[in-house]
Write a protein that holds these residues in place. Sequence first.
Motif, PDB file in Angstrom:
ATOM      1  N   SER A   3     -29.108   3.380  25.019  1.00 56.39           N
ATOM      2  CA  SER A   3     -28.088   3.533  23.993  1.00 56.39           C
ATOM      3  C   SER A   3     -28.615   4.370  22.831  1.00 56.39           C
ATOM      4  CB  SER A   3     -27.626   2.158  23.499  1.00 56.39           C
ATOM      5  OG  SER A   3     -28.718   1.462  22.926  1.00 56.39           O
ATOM      6  N   ASN A  58     -22.417   6.842  24.821  1.00 57.73           N
ATOM      7  CA  ASN A  58     -22.077   6.045  23.648  1.00 57.73           C
ATOM      8  C   ASN A  58     -23.366   5.459  23.109  1.00 57.73           C
ATOM      9  OD1 ASN A  58     -19.045   5.933  23.482  1.00 57.73           O
ATOM     10  ND2 ASN A  58     -19.356   5.302  25.608  1.00 57.73           N
ATOM     11  N   ASN A  77     -16.151  12.051  19.292  1.00 65.65           N
ATOM     12  CA  ASN A  77     -15.695  10.832  18.623  1.00 65.65           C
ATOM     13  C   ASN A  77     -14.221  10.920  18.240  1.00 65.65           C
ATOM     14  OD1 ASN A  77     -18.204   9.598  18.827  1.00 65.65           O
ATOM     15  ND2 ASN A  77     -18.813  10.081  16.737  1.00 65.65           N
ATOM     16  N   ALA A  82     -15.938   9.144  22.959  1.00 59.51           N
ATOM     17  CA  ALA A  82     -17.253   8.562  22.739  1.00 59.51           C
ATOM     18  C   ALA A  82     -17.296   7.834  21.405  1.00 59.51           C
ATOM     19  CB  ALA A  82     -18.305   9.663  22.757  1.00 59.51           C
ATOM     20  N   ASN A  83     -18.325   7.057  21.265  1.00 59.32           N
ATOM     21  CA  ASN A  83     -18.665   6.448  19.986  1.00 59.32           C
ATOM     22  C   ASN A  83     -20.147   6.743  19.777  1.00 59.32           C
ATOM     23  OD1 ASN A  83     -18.851   5.004  17.650  1.00 59.32           O
ATOM     24  ND2 ASN A  83     -18.801   3.006  18.647  1.00 59.32           N
ATOM     25  N   ILE A  84     -20.426   7.883  19.168  1.00 63.11           N
ATOM     26  CA  ILE A  84     -21.798   8.344  18.985  1.00 63.11           C
ATOM     27  C   ILE A  84     -22.121   8.363  17.493  1.00 63.11           C
ATOM     28  CG2 ILE A  84     -23.457  10.218  19.348  1.00 63.11           C
ATOM     29  CD1 ILE A  84     -21.678  11.153  21.698  1.00 63.11           C
TER      30      ILE A  84
END
Length: 174
Positions: A3, A58, A77, A82-84
């Motif tokens: 992650s 992510n 995002n 994605a959630n980066i």
Amino acid sequence: LSSILAMDEVPMKAGLKSKGKMKQTYFWPIYGEEDEIAFTWSTNRGAQHAKAQLTGFNGVLLSDGYQAYTSVISALNKDDEANIIHATCWAHTRRYFDKALLMEPELSKQALTQIAKLYEIEKHIRGNLTYGDEILAYRQKYSEPIVDTFFNWLYEQRQRPEILPSNPFSKALS
């Protein structure tokens, strides 16, 4: 899969451009927190390669301040692909404040002093700690308060209207 990833682009010559001249191409090494390593390659330094590598990821991406990462992460995002979280490295951050010393010596020195404290903590960790959980606990106890204070200070400095966008210090703050 990790992650947390670290990613960079490294120039290398590969393939013929013309007789006796090689093309400029790029390795894009990616390193994961679980010691995964990938060496991706591209014919250019454009954001499309970073996007191809980060699509589906992510987590936290650690990189230098190259704008391609910022734009790709923002686009991924925004599109809910994605959630980066983008984290930039302290060495690159420090360089921007070094460049700002001539224009804003006192303020730049304040920033460099805070970054130096983080370097000292990392030096202690390298010499004394070996386990991930103890390293994390040590960073949370000693680094996190410095980073929180530093980020608050950065925010306060960015509110100052007399620091023009063209000032190297303004770039360092960003």
